[in-house]
Structures are given as structure tokens and as C-alpha cells.
Enzyme design. Structure first.
Site, PDB file in Angstrom:
ATOM      1  N   LYS A 175      -0.387   3.405   7.156  1.00  0.00           N
ATOM      2  CA  LYS A 175      -1.171   2.173   7.287  1.00  0.00           C
ATOM      3  C   LYS A 175      -0.250   0.952   7.370  1.00  0.00           C
ATOM      4  O   LYS A 175      -0.433   0.063   8.213  1.00  0.00           O
ATOM      5  CB  LYS A 175      -2.109   2.038   6.073  1.00  0.00           C
ATOM      6  CG  LYS A 175      -3.066   0.865   6.182  1.00  0.00           C
ATOM      7  CD  LYS A 175      -3.747   0.569   4.869  1.00  0.00           C
ATOM      8  CE  LYS A 175      -4.924   1.483   4.623  1.00  0.00           C
ATOM      9  NZ  LYS A 175      -5.563   1.221   3.316  1.00  0.00           N
ATOM     10  N   PHE A 191     -31.728 -11.662   1.779  1.00  0.00           N
ATOM     11  CA  PHE A 191     -31.821 -10.262   1.340  1.00  0.00           C
ATOM     12  C   PHE A 191     -33.254  -9.808   1.120  1.00  0.00           C
ATOM     13  O   PHE A 191     -33.587  -9.161   0.145  1.00  0.00           O
ATOM     14  CB  PHE A 191     -30.937 -10.030   0.098  1.00  0.00           C
ATOM     15  CG  PHE A 191     -29.531  -9.683   0.520  1.00  0.00           C
ATOM     16  CD1 PHE A 191     -28.725 -10.635   1.102  1.00  0.00           C
ATOM     17  CD2 PHE A 191     -29.049  -8.394   0.389  1.00  0.00           C
ATOM     18  CE1 PHE A 191     -27.454 -10.313   1.561  1.00  0.00           C
ATOM     19  CE2 PHE A 191     -27.770  -8.064   0.838  1.00  0.00           C
ATOM     20  CZ  PHE A 191     -26.974  -9.031   1.420  1.00  0.00           C
ATOM     21  N   ASP A 249       0.862  -1.182   0.000  1.00  0.00           N
ATOM     22  CA  ASP A 249       0.000   0.000   0.000  1.00  0.00           C
ATOM     23  C   ASP A 249       0.896   1.229   0.000  1.00  0.00           C
ATOM     24  O   ASP A 249       1.928   1.245   0.682  1.00  0.00           O
ATOM     25  CB  ASP A 249      -0.902   0.009   1.235  1.00  0.00           C
ATOM     26  CG  ASP A 249      -2.148   0.839   1.012  1.00  0.00           C
ATOM     27  OD1 ASP A 249      -3.250   0.255   0.939  1.00  0.00           O
ATOM     28  OD2 ASP A 249      -2.020   2.081   0.886  1.00  0.00           O
ATOM     29  N   THR A 281     -13.585  -4.107  -7.860  1.00  0.00           N
ATOM     30  CA  THR A 281     -14.801  -4.106  -8.676  1.00  0.00           C
ATOM     31  C   THR A 281     -14.632  -3.090  -9.804  1.00  0.00           C
ATOM     32  O   THR A 281     -14.514  -1.892  -9.545  1.00  0.00           O
ATOM     33  CB  THR A 281     -16.012  -3.738  -7.795  1.00  0.00           C
ATOM     34  OG1 THR A 281     -16.091  -4.708  -6.743  1.00  0.00           O
ATOM     35  CG2 THR A 281     -17.303  -3.727  -8.584  1.00  0.00           C
ATOM     36  N   GLU A 304     -14.423  -9.979  -6.046  1.00  0.00           N
ATOM     37  CA  GLU A 304     -14.616 -10.433  -4.659  1.00  0.00           C
ATOM     38  C   GLU A 304     -16.100 -10.400  -4.289  1.00  0.00           C
ATOM     39  O   GLU A 304     -16.852  -9.594  -4.821  1.00  0.00           O
ATOM     40  CB  GLU A 304     -13.792  -9.552  -3.711  1.00  0.00           C
ATOM     41  CG  GLU A 304     -14.027  -8.046  -3.807  1.00  0.00           C
ATOM     42  CD  GLU A 304     -15.163  -7.540  -2.949  1.00  0.00           C
ATOM     43  OE1 GLU A 304     -15.627  -8.285  -2.083  1.00  0.00           O
ATOM     44  OE2 GLU A 304     -15.594  -6.390  -3.168  1.00  0.00           O
ATOM     45  N   CYS A 345     -20.389  -0.487  -1.338  1.00  0.00           N
ATOM     46  CA  CYS A 345     -20.506  -1.324  -2.540  1.00  0.00           C
ATOM     47  C   CYS A 345     -21.819  -1.124  -3.302  1.00  0.00           C
ATOM     48  O   CYS A 345     -21.803  -0.673  -4.448  1.00  0.00           O
ATOM     49  CB  CYS A 345     -20.351  -2.788  -2.151  1.00  0.00           C
ATOM     50  SG  CYS A 345     -18.842  -3.073  -1.225  1.00  0.00           S
ATOM     51  N   LYS A 394     -22.509   2.467  -4.926  1.00  0.00           N
ATOM     52  CA  LYS A 394     -21.559   2.872  -5.982  1.00  0.00           C
ATOM     53  C   LYS A 394     -21.595   1.894  -7.157  1.00  0.00           C
ATOM     54  O   LYS A 394     -21.468   2.302  -8.308  1.00  0.00           O
ATOM     55  CB  LYS A 394     -20.145   3.016  -5.428  1.00  0.00           C
ATOM     56  CG  LYS A 394     -19.375   1.729  -5.299  1.00  0.00           C
ATOM     57  CD  LYS A 394     -17.875   1.918  -5.358  1.00  0.00           C
ATOM     58  CE  LYS A 394     -17.149   0.644  -4.968  1.00  0.00           C
ATOM     59  NZ  LYS A 394     -16.890  -0.308  -6.011  1.00  0.00           N
ATOM     60  N   GLY A 410     -26.876   0.736   2.184  1.00  0.00           N
ATOM     61  CA  GLY A 410     -25.754   1.670   2.186  1.00  0.00           C
ATOM     62  C   GLY A 410     -24.468   0.899   2.014  1.00  0.00           C
ATOM     63  O   GLY A 410     -24.463  -0.201   1.471  1.00  0.00           O
TER      64      GLY A 410
END
Ligand code: UGA
Length: 436
Positions: free
Chosen positions: A35, A252, A30, A122, A151, A263, A266, A260
Site C-alpha cells: 500500500k 438521515f 502503514d 473508533t 472521526e 461503521c 460494527k 451498511g
């Protein structure tokens, strides 16, 4: 196998840690040096049950490493996962692919012969082709393959989802890459989880179509819930009744405050944009996205109508769902500011969301436990289905509230219980219990 992963955010970290636990030697990369320093000190930057202990275990076994030396790591890597973010662009509904393309540039400048680049992020249909173009423009003399491998990790249960996937989707027709992927996921394949090999474009689209279909189910059941409230039916019974049809299935179908997270919103927006780009309009999905926005606004109005202006409202839960500290596109971000704008004073408790973030964003009062939120409030609103809230001492809550009104947008309590306790109780897609 030696594996490098660019991007040590949610997806990259969970993928890297689980692959290291399967016996691969994984380098998580990264550019955020802070981080990486934290990870090397054993600090976990995200809340994900089970992740911390798995990181410690595999650091100890010398299977798992963290570094921000991306260039030098890539020079030695034959298997590279790309797991960087693809958020919505700041100025449009497209996915922002700048991080993907900058990874492609970095790889193209440091490529080893016979390298396999696996895209976990994605990405809209056609992105793998573009990554391939970028890399090949500087490496026409080298062999490499770009593979799509989306994923399907849910925040809060990501490790279980990685280890026990419903399916593994792989977009490649390259024989060598197929064998390599089978080796990477040997642990899952040995447990007989399905692995599907398809074209890169189909693989990219499977990811978007999956998330969009799930988002659509949520909006559907939420609209059915609205109807249930009007006619006196129970949305839980409807979900159970339709879910027993094997063609529909039970998952679901929990009505709530709208979807919200980082994922669904967007990805739905990005798929609509792909539809526009290729002149295949995604009209249904457009209605889903609009419906979700409308719902959040309507629910704020519902609270205001119940409680009236200039009152005290206590909010339990602000993350977009339970078992995460993630507040991205959480319903709370739309609902709470609207309450404040209407002169309602708001206090908040959430087991994991950051206090500073909430205070700065809302100007609302942060409390350190649910009872302090309930104290002297005129109405208690449940926005996230944390287990902790299901265990609340409701008798105590009733005694310390100014008015015994609960608005439960996650249906965590039974109607009978709330009737017995003599609460005014509003929930989703069920009749209201009124004490008056
Ligand atoms: C979602 C997908 O479930 C994962 O498969 C996917 O890998 C991930 O996005 C991603 O693309 O990275 P996640 O965002 O963690 O995972 O959250 P979900 O558990 O799917 O929930 C999404 C939203 O839908 C939440 O706001 C949740 O409260 C809401 N929801 C979910 C409902 O309102 N009702 C339900 O029945 C289920």
C-alpha cells in the site's frame, strides 16, 4: 507541526492528507508495504472523490510522506495519531482492538519524551485508558498524553467533512494537549467550527452514540416506510413533515434497504457489547441491529415475490451507498445470495465496486453498463443511489427488458414519471405502480 499517523486506511489517509494540506508535515505510516509503495507512486488505494488530487498536491509541496518504517518514524515523533481499524471481532460482537494494542506496544517501545498520542480510531469506552496503561508500563520516566479525537468522516464526502466539520470532539483534560489540538485544527477553528473538549470516556462514547443514533433514525424511518406501503401513505412526505420540526431535523430520514458500511453495523454491535460489559443494556440499539438484518432478508423476499423463481434480475449498485467502492456489510451482500439461492439468475452493474470481488462472491454475472444489465431482464433492482442511475434513459430500458418491472430500494424515481412510462414500479414506503 510534524505529525505521524499510524494506519493509512480510509481514516488515516484522509486525516493525513487534510492535515498536510493545512500546512502540517505529515508522515502516513502503514505496515502494508504494498500500500505504501502504491501511495509513493501516486496510486490511491481507495475511491474517495478529491483525495487523489489533494495527495498529489501535498506530495509536491513536500508536506506529505508515506512510509512503512514505523519504528524509526515513531522514534522521531512527538505527535502520533492512531488510525487503525477496529472491525468486529471474528468470534464475537466486540470491537477487535488488536491493532490498537499493537500500536500502543510499538509506541511504548519507541516513545519520545513529551509525546501526544491521539486516538482517531473508533474505540469502545475505556480504550484510551488501556492504551495509556500499556505505554506507561514501559515509560514511567517519560511524559506523554493519550487523547481521544474521534472521526466523523462519511465515505464519499470525507474531505468536506474533515474541512467543514459539524464539530471536533477532543477527549483530554491536559492543558498542553488542548493547545496542541487547537494548533492541529487551527484551520477549522479559524472558520468557527465548534471544538468541544471533554473527558476521554465521554469523547469515546460520543462517537458511538452519534453513529448509533443515526442508525436508529434509519431503522425508524424504514419501519414507518413499511407502514406507509400498507396504508397508502408516502414516506417521503412523512420524512419531510417530521423533519421540519427543528427538534427532529431533516437528515438521515431516507428510507432504503437498511444501513451498511464499515461503521454503523460494527459500531452499533460494539456499543451493545459495552452496554453488556458495564451492565447498562442498550436495548433500543439491539432492536435497531436486529431490525436492520431482518430488513435485508425481507427485501430479498419482496423481490422474489414480485418476480417469481427462475427469472432474470438485474441489479444496479452493490456498494453500501453511492460515491464509494466499499461493499462492507452492504445490503447487496445479503440480498443477492438469497436471490441466487432461489434459482434467480442475477446480473450486476456498479460504477465502482470491483468486478472480480463480485464475481467470486456471488457467482453472478458482471456487466459493464446499466443497459446490459437491463437487457432481457424480468426485473431491475436499484440497491445503490448512484447519480448515474438517476440519469438513465428509461424508455430505452423499458424497450430492452423482458418485463418492465423496476424495484427501487432508494426511491430515485418519481411515481409520476414511472406511471407515465408505464413501468410496474415498486419503491420504499410509497404506493406500487401496477401496469396490470
Ligand atoms: C458514517 C457516519 O455518517 C460518519 O459520520 C462516521 O464518521 C462514519 O460512519 C464512521 O464512523 O467512520 P458512512 O459509513 O460513510 O459514515 O456512511 P453514511 O453516509 O452515514 O451511511 C451509512 C448507511 O446508512 C448507508 O448504508 C446509507 O445508505 C444508509 N442511510 C443513510 C440510509 O439508509 N438512509 C439515510 O437517510 C442515510
Amino acid at each position: 507541526m510534524n505529525i505521524s499517523i499510524i494506519g493509512s486506511g480510509y481514516v488515516g489517509l484522509v486525516t493525513g492528507v487534510c492535515l498536510s494540506d493545512a500546512g502540517h508535515t505529515v508522515m502516513c505510516l502503514d505496515k502494508d508495504k504494498g500500500k505504501i509503495a502504491k501511495l509513493n507512486n501516486g496510486e490511491i488505494p481507495i475511491f474517495e472523490p478529491g483525495l487523489g488530487s489533494l495527495i498529489q498536491k501535498n506530495i509536491g509541496k513536500k508536506n506529505l510522506f508515506f512510509s512503512s518504517e514505523i519504528k524509526s518514524s515513531l522514534k522521531e515523533s512527538k505527535v502520533i495519531f492512531i488510525a487503525v481499524g477496529t472491525p468486529t471481532s471474528p468470534d464475537s460482537d466486540h470491537a477487535d482492538l488488536s491493532q490498537i494494542y499493537s500500536c500502543a506496544e510499538e509506541i511504548s517501545n519507541n516513545l519520545q519524551d513529551d509525546c501526544t498520542i491521539i486516538i482517531k480510531s473508533t474505540v469502545p469506552v475505556g480504550t484510551c485508558d488501556k492504551v495509556e496503561e500499556i505505554i506507561s508500563s514501559k515509560n514511567s520516566n517519560k511524559n506523554f498524553d493519550v487523547v481521544s479525537n474521534p472521526e466523523f468522516l462519511r465515505e464519499g464526502s470525507a474531505i468536506n467533512d474533515f474541512e467543514n466539520p459539524d464539530r471536533i470532539i477532543v477527549g483530554t483534560t491536559n492543558k498542553k494537549s488542548i493547545d496542541l489540538i487547537k494548533d492541529i485544527y487551527k484551520r477549522q477553528i479559524d472558520k468557527k467550527y465548534p471544538i468541544i473538549f471533554t473527558s476521554r470516556k465521554s469523547s469515546e462514547l460520543i462517537k458511538y452514540a452519534g453513529n448509533s443514533m443515526l442508525a436508529m433514525r434509519i431503522i425508524f424511518i424504514n419501519e414507518i416506510a413499511d407502514l406507509c406501503e400498507k396504508v397508502g401513505a408516502d414516506v417521503g412526505d412523512i420524512a419531510h413533515g417530521i423533519g421540519l420540526d427543528k427538534r427532529i431535523g431533516p437528515h438521515f430520514l431516507s428510507a432504503g434497504p437498511g444501513f451498511g458500511g464499515s461503521c454503523f453495523p460494527k459500531d452499533a454491535r460494539a456499543l451493545i457489547e459495552s452496554g453488556k460489559e458495564y451492565k447498562a443494556p442498550q436495548n433500543l440499539l439491539k432492536a435497531v441491529v436486529d431490525g436492520n438484518e431482518r430488513r435485508k432478508s425481507n427485501l430479498a423476499d419482496r423481490i422474489i415475490n414480485i418476480v417469481g423463481a427462475k427469472k432474470r434480475v438485474g441489479i444496479l449498485g452493490v456498494t453500501f451507498k453511492a460515491n464509494t467502492d466499499d461493499m462492507r456489510e452492504a445490503p447487496s451482500l445479503s440480498i443477492i445470495p438469497k436471490l441466487l439461492d432461489n434459482g434467480i439468475s442475477v446480473s450486476i452493474y456498479d460504477p465502482e465496486a470491483g468486478q472480480q470481488e463480485i464475481e467470486e462472491f456471488y457467482g453472478a454475472e458482471w456487466k459493464s453498463d446499466p443497459y446490459s444489465v437491463a437487457e432481457n431482464s424480468d426485473c431491475l433492482v436499484i440497491l445503490t443511489e448512484w447519480d448515474e442511475f438517476k440519469e438513465l434513459d428509461l424508455k430505452k430500458i423499458k424497450d430492452i427488458m423482458s418485463q418492465p418491472i423496476i424495484v427501487d430500494f432508494r426511491n430515485i424515481f418519481s411515481l409520476n414519471k414511472m406511471k407515465d412510462l408505464n413501468f410496474e414500479y415498486h419503491s420504499v414506503g410509497r404506493c406500487t405502480i401496477n401496469t396490470k
